[in-house]
Design an enzyme around this catalytic site. Structure first.
Site, PDB file in Angstrom:
ATOM      1  N   SER A  49       6.894  36.887  91.946  1.00 33.50           N
ATOM      2  CA  SER A  49       7.204  36.574  93.348  1.00 33.50           C
ATOM      3  C   SER A  49       8.679  36.343  93.624  1.00 33.50           C
ATOM      4  CB  SER A  49       6.444  35.319  93.766  1.00 33.50           C
ATOM      5  OG  SER A  49       5.226  35.684  94.340  1.00 33.50           O
ATOM      6  N   LYS A  77      10.429  38.586  95.862  1.00 32.68           N
ATOM      7  CA  LYS A  77      10.189  38.619  97.317  1.00 32.68           C
ATOM      8  C   LYS A  77      11.450  38.381  98.147  1.00 32.68           C
ATOM      9  CE  LYS A  77       5.293  37.589  96.794  1.00 32.68           C
ATOM     10  NZ  LYS A  77       4.284  36.524  96.631  1.00 32.68           N
ATOM     11  N   TYR A  97       5.310  47.132  95.597  1.00 32.25           N
ATOM     12  CA  TYR A  97       5.170  45.680  95.429  1.00 32.25           C
ATOM     13  C   TYR A  97       4.787  45.332  93.988  1.00 32.25           C
ATOM     14  CZ  TYR A  97       3.252  41.009  95.682  1.00 32.25           C
ATOM     15  OH  TYR A  97       2.984  39.693  95.428  1.00 32.25           O
ATOM     16  N   TYR A 134       5.503  28.357  98.096  1.00 37.04           N
ATOM     17  CA  TYR A 134       4.156  28.402  98.673  1.00 37.04           C
ATOM     18  C   TYR A 134       3.815  27.103  99.392  1.00 37.04           C
ATOM     19  CZ  TYR A 134       4.574  31.481  94.643  1.00 37.04           C
ATOM     20  OH  TYR A 134       5.047  32.343  93.707  1.00 37.04           O
ATOM     21  N   VAL A 187       4.722  33.781  89.349  1.00 42.98           N
ATOM     22  CA  VAL A 187       3.669  33.440  88.393  1.00 42.98           C
ATOM     23  C   VAL A 187       4.003  33.886  86.971  1.00 42.98           C
ATOM     24  CG1 VAL A 187       1.760  33.318  90.044  1.00 42.98           C
ATOM     25  CG2 VAL A 187       2.349  35.519  88.993  1.00 42.98           C
TER      26      VAL A 187
HETATM   27  N1  GLN Z   1       2.464  39.920  91.497  1.00 42.98           N
HETATM   28  C1  GLN Z   1       1.964  38.635  91.805  1.00 42.98           C
HETATM   29  C2  GLN Z   1       0.863  38.731  92.857  1.00 42.98           C
HETATM   30  O1  GLN Z   1       1.013  39.414  93.824  1.00 42.98           O
HETATM   31  C3  GLN Z   1       3.035  37.743  92.288  1.00 42.98           C
HETATM   32  C4  GLN Z   1       2.531  36.417  92.708  1.00 42.98           C
HETATM   33  C5  GLN Z   1       3.470  35.288  92.432  1.00 42.98           C
HETATM   34  O2  GLN Z   1       4.380  35.395  91.606  1.00 42.98           O
HETATM   35  N2  GLN Z   1       3.219  34.169  93.048  1.00 42.98           N
HETATM   36  O3  GLN Z   1      -0.193  38.152  92.724  1.00 42.98           O
END
Ligand code: GLN
Length: 609
Positions: A64, A67, A189, A241, A259
């Site tokens: 993430s 992003k 993505y 988040y 994650v």
């Molecule tokens: N690739 C992961 C997902 O879309 C990224 C999520 C994350 O790092 N919070 O679930």
């Protein structure tokens, strides 16, 4: 010797390594292979120094944390309006994988959770899958300062199992938020999430954002500086988040977690922090990462809403022309006029960055001076940057001064670099209230001249015909002066010529009869610094009469110049044959020297005050 910062990070790493809470992510099967013991911390400064401890070279996928970086790519490729229409900027307070869309429009509110990020990926420019991926990889590589690649296994693993993200992508297509095949946006993505980095890369990515979008080590731009504010804004409000409120409260740094176990935090203008530790809490944030950022922010005082007071004042020295003059030597009459009226001109020697908060005290001092200033001299020698707001404030000050017959003199401005925009901000009708001088000293002289003209100061005569009218001969008997005339030689010089050269033997004193002479020393970096400027009736090279030795400075003709010179032997003759004249000359000389000494002592006091 290790740095105290390094020692600090090592101690912190030892302490936090004991925390074994949390689980590595397993919903992407490949991520389950991560070693929960892996733990690295790195801090990178905007000067490009990196402090690191632990597993800072262990590769992991960015997930993430891609992003905000891809959000910047979308801003560059589509512009703010388009991006804002596609994705909102509200912290939805939802889990990262929630299907959180605005009820009517289907627009994702939060660009830092999956729905918003997938919509954002659909905005990356490029005709083909490969081009869009290359675009994203190039940007991320510029942030890290090295060429990054993709962990194919993690990518395949997420592509095969990412049904929820695929559902989100198709929902977005349903609402026409994603306008092309959603599989394309999803492919990009999944790939952007699978970019392999290490903790050191991540610290440099954060430092690049802290540094206005330019990688502090390579100097390469990763994102246009105008988009750094928007990127950091969404990180600050949505970065971790549904933990973001708590995070801002406790850590107070724009941040983003992934994650894969990484988390980065940014202190704009100062540094970036990165932590890698793949054991996650139930929200998907690294357990040790959160703890480390919280501790570092507290220990090092980094909370962005508790900014330190600016430690140095912008005004490093301030004085009036009554206290400190230019290097031009003046007659007693001029000096007393300036002592009387000099307080109407005030100098502000500025330093550091000029922005609203640092220019405000300068404006206050100028505008609210109890005695209205006629001249404000602002010296920019030590100013490192002037932002748009400070430029507009300066222009407004000049406009205000123009309306009240006041004048602003800017000295030592590196134009183009520092004040490029000032000219466009100033109403041409007000331009007469502004002047530029390349040297502070010339700025002072400019004000002196204006003040003297205004108060009827007589112009120092540009020539005297006879030695009898020279200041050094004041009070001497006419027959003595006549004798002196027989001993001096006449020299004439063209502008620019050196009359005396530093280091030459000091063998004669110069009586300046016509024109102007500047006493100068060469600067180590080239160029010259003037120590004083003299006009007719003044003298230089006096050391010759006393110590002899070598010239301590050079004397340069600024205009066509006539001088009378009296050499050492001739003066020795005077001392035996005309002792009264010799005494007279020495007395007059001493008087001038004392005047200068008194003025210099006053100036030192004014500068220290
Ligand atoms: N690739 C992961 C997902 O879309 C990224 C999520 C994350 O790092 N919070 O679930």
């Amino acid at each position: 010797m290790t740095s105290p910062i390094q020692d600090y990070l090592e101690r912190l790493h030892r302490e936090l390594a004991g925390i074994t809470d949390g689980q590595v992510a397993t919903y992407i099967p490949e991520l389950a292979k991560a070693d929960p013991a892996g733990f690295g911390i790195a801090i990178a400064t905007v000067d490009g120094r990196v402090y690191e401890v632990g597993s800072t070279h262990m590769p992991f996928t960015i997930q993430s944390i891609s992003k905000p970086l891809v959000y910047g790519v979308a801003l560059e490729d589509r512009g703010v309006d388009h991006v804002r229409r596609t994705v909102g900027v509200e912290p939805s307070g939802d889990a990262f994988n929630s299907i959180s869309l605005e009820p009517e429009t289907g627009r994702p509110m939060n660009p830092m959770i999956n729905a918003g990020a997938i919509a954002t990926s659909s905005l990356v420019a490029g005709a083909t899958r490969e081009q869009r991926l290359a675009r994203v990889l190039a940007a991320m590589s510029a942030y890290a300062g090295r060429a990054l690649g993709i962990d194919e296994a993690v990518f395949e693993s997420e592509r095969a199992t990412g049904h929820r993200n695929r559902a989100i992508g198709h929902m977005l297509r349903n609402y026409d938020i994603v306008t092309e095949d959603p599989e394309e946006a999803l492919d990009l993505y999944f790939r952007q999430c699978s970019v392999l980095i290490d903790c050191r890369d991540l610290a440099l990515m954060a430092a690049t954002l802290a540094n206005g979008g330019t990688n502090p080590v390579t100097g390469a731009s990763a994102v246009r500086s105008e988009f750094v504010g928007p990127i950091l804004s969404v990180m600050a409000t949505c970065g971790v988040y549904d933990f973001t409120g708590e995070w801002v409260y406790r850590v107070g740094l724009p941040a983003k977690s992934g994650v894969g176990g990484g988390i980065m935090a940014v202190l704009p203008g100062q540094l970036g922090i990165a932590v890698y530790s793949p054991a996650l809490d139930e929200r998907g944030n690294s357990v040790r990462g959160v703890k480390a950022c919280e501790t570092i922010s507290r220990d090092l005082g980094l909370h962005f809403l508790q900014p330190p007071r600016a430690s140095v004042s912008t005004v490093r020295a301030s004085y009036t022309l009554a206290e400190l003059r230019s290097k031009r030597r003046r007659s007693a009459a001029e000096n007393s006029l300036l002592a009387e009226h000099g307080a109407a001109a005030r100098v502000f020697e500025l330093q550091g960055d000029l922005r609203f908060a640092t220019i405000e005290p300068v404006l206050h001092a100028i505008v609210d001076d109890p005695r209205p200033l006629q001249f404000a001299v602002l010296d920019f020698k030590r100013v490192s940057h002037v932002d748009g707001a400070a430029t507009r404030m300066l222009a407004a000050l000049i406009g205000r001064c123009a309306g009240r017959g006041q004048h602003v003199v800017l000295t030592r401005v590196r134009r183009g670099e520092l004040l490029a925009a000032l000219d466009t901000e100033i109403d041409p009708r007000n331009a007469r209230a502004l002047s530029f001088q390349p040297q502070l000293d010339l700025g002072l002289e400019w004000c002196e001249r204006a003040l003297l003209a205004q108060h009827g100061g007589t112009h120092a005569s540009s020539a005297i015909d006879r030695l009898a009218d020279h200041r050094l001969c004041e009070g001497a008997a006419p027959e003595d002066v006549a004798f002196l005339e027989t001993l001096v030689s006449r020299v004439q010089s063209e502008p620019g010529a050196l009359l005396v050269r530093r280091g030459d033997p000091a063998d004669a004193i110069y009586f300046l009869m016509r024109g102007e002479v500047s006493v100068v020393v060469d600067l180590p970096g080239g160029g010259q610094k003037r120590l004083s400027t003299l006009s007719a009736g003044m003298s230089f090279g006096e050391m010759a009469l006393l110590a002899g030795g070598q010239r301590s400075a050079s004397a340069r003709a600024d205009t066509p110049v006539d001088c009378c010179t009296l050499d050492r032997e001739a003066f020795a003759r005077l001392e035996t044959e005309r002792p009264a004249l010799a005494l007279r000359l020495l007395r007059n000389l001493l008087q001038g020297t004392l005047q200068t000494a008194v003025q210099l002592t006053g100036e030192v006091a004014a500068l220290e005050g």
